[in-house]
Design a protein around this motif. Structure first.
Motif, short mmCIF file in Angstrom:
data_model
loop_
_atom_site.label_atom_id
_atom_site.label_comp_id
_atom_site.label_asym_id
_atom_site.label_seq_id
_atom_site.Cartn_x
_atom_site.Cartn_y
_atom_site.Cartn_z
N MET A 70 33.29 59.85 52.79
CA MET A 70 34.03 59.11 51.78
C MET A 70 34.58 57.83 52.39
N ALA A 71 34.36 56.71 51.73
CA ALA A 71 34.81 55.42 52.22
C ALA A 71 36.32 55.30 52.10
N CYS A 72 36.91 54.60 53.05
CA CYS A 72 38.34 54.34 53.02
C CYS A 72 38.58 53.11 52.15
N LEU A 73 39.28 53.29 51.07
CA LEU A 73 39.50 52.19 50.14
C LEU A 73 40.75 51.41 50.52
N VAL A 74 40.72 50.13 50.21
CA VAL A 74 41.86 49.25 50.43
C VAL A 74 42.54 49.07 49.09
N GLU A 75 43.87 49.22 49.08
CA GLU A 75 44.63 49.03 47.85
C GLU A 75 45.54 47.82 48.00
N ALA A 76 45.76 47.16 46.89
CA ALA A 76 46.68 46.02 46.87
C ALA A 76 47.45 46.03 45.56
N LEU A 77 48.68 45.54 45.63
CA LEU A 77 49.47 45.28 44.43
C LEU A 77 49.34 43.81 44.11
N MET B 175 40.44 36.09 42.88
CA MET B 175 40.12 34.71 42.54
C MET B 175 39.15 34.61 41.37
N ASN B 176 38.10 35.40 41.41
CA ASN B 176 37.05 35.25 40.41
C ASN B 176 37.31 36.02 39.13
N LYS B 177 38.20 36.96 39.16
CA LYS B 177 38.42 37.77 37.97
C LYS B 177 39.83 37.60 37.40
N ILE B 178 40.85 37.97 38.15
CA ILE B 178 42.20 37.92 37.61
C ILE B 178 42.64 36.48 37.34
N ARG B 179 42.46 35.60 38.32
CA ARG B 179 42.94 34.22 38.13
C ARG B 179 42.16 33.45 37.08
N ASN B 180 40.98 33.90 36.73
CA ASN B 180 40.20 33.22 35.69
C ASN B 180 40.52 33.71 34.29
N ILE B 181 41.40 34.68 34.15
CA ILE B 181 41.82 35.12 32.82
C ILE B 181 42.70 34.03 32.23
N GLU B 182 42.36 33.61 31.03
CA GLU B 182 43.14 32.55 30.38
C GLU B 182 44.59 33.00 30.21
N GLY B 183 45.51 32.17 30.68
CA GLY B 183 46.93 32.48 30.56
C GLY B 183 47.57 32.94 31.86
N VAL B 184 46.77 33.23 32.90
CA VAL B 184 47.33 33.60 34.19
C VAL B 184 47.83 32.33 34.86
N LYS B 185 49.14 32.32 35.18
CA LYS B 185 49.73 31.15 35.83
C LYS B 185 49.77 31.29 37.35
N GLU B 186 50.06 32.50 37.83
CA GLU B 186 50.26 32.68 39.26
C GLU B 186 50.04 34.14 39.61
N THR B 187 49.53 34.37 40.82
CA THR B 187 49.40 35.74 41.33
C THR B 187 49.94 35.79 42.76
N ILE B 188 50.45 36.95 43.11
CA ILE B 188 50.86 37.24 44.49
C ILE B 188 50.24 38.59 44.82
N THR B 189 49.52 38.63 45.93
CA THR B 189 48.83 39.86 46.32
C THR B 189 49.48 40.45 47.56
N ASN B 190 49.75 41.74 47.51
CA ASN B 190 50.35 42.48 48.62
C ASN B 190 49.45 43.65 48.96
N LEU B 191 48.91 43.67 50.19
CA LEU B 191 48.12 44.82 50.62
C LEU B 191 49.01 46.02 50.82
N ILE B 192 48.57 47.17 50.38
CA ILE B 192 49.30 48.40 50.60
C ILE B 192 48.87 48.92 51.96
N ILE B 193 49.85 49.15 52.86
CA ILE B 193 49.51 49.49 54.24
C ILE B 193 49.71 50.96 54.57
N SER B 194 50.27 51.75 53.67
CA SER B 194 50.35 53.19 53.92
C SER B 194 50.47 53.94 52.63
#
Length: 79
Positions: free
Chosen positions: A1-8, A60-79
């Motif tokens: 099973m692959a180890c998945l990376v999660e982000a908020l 970049m290619n999906k969330i930020r291209n949704i019409e009406g998105v002004k800003e995003t902040i991404t935080n990697l989940i580390i545990s």
């Protein structure tokens, strides 16, 4: 099973389009959960990917291209 990376991903939407942005975010396959929230951000999404490099595509290619998105902040989940 692959180890998945999660982000908020904290998302700010333009005035009056939060519901539309929320629906767009929920429809992205890498998004495991998206909720409208109270506070300095409008939407919080949990993104699950197989490699850290995929965050750029998911963000970049999906969330930020949704019409009406002004800003995003991404935080990697580390545990």
């Amino acid at each position: 099973m692959a180890c998945l990376v999660e982000a908020l991903v904290l998302i700010n939407a333009a005035s009056g389009v939060m519901d539309k942005v929320h629906e767009g975010v929920k429809n992205i396959k890498e998004v495991r959960k998206a909720r409208k929230v109270d506070g300095p951000h409008d939407i919080v999404a949990v993104v699950e990917i197989e490699a850290v490099g995929e965050i750029r595509d998911a963000l970049m290619n999906k969330i930020r291209n949704i019409e009406g998105v002004k800003e995003t902040i991404t935080n990697l989940i580390i545990s």
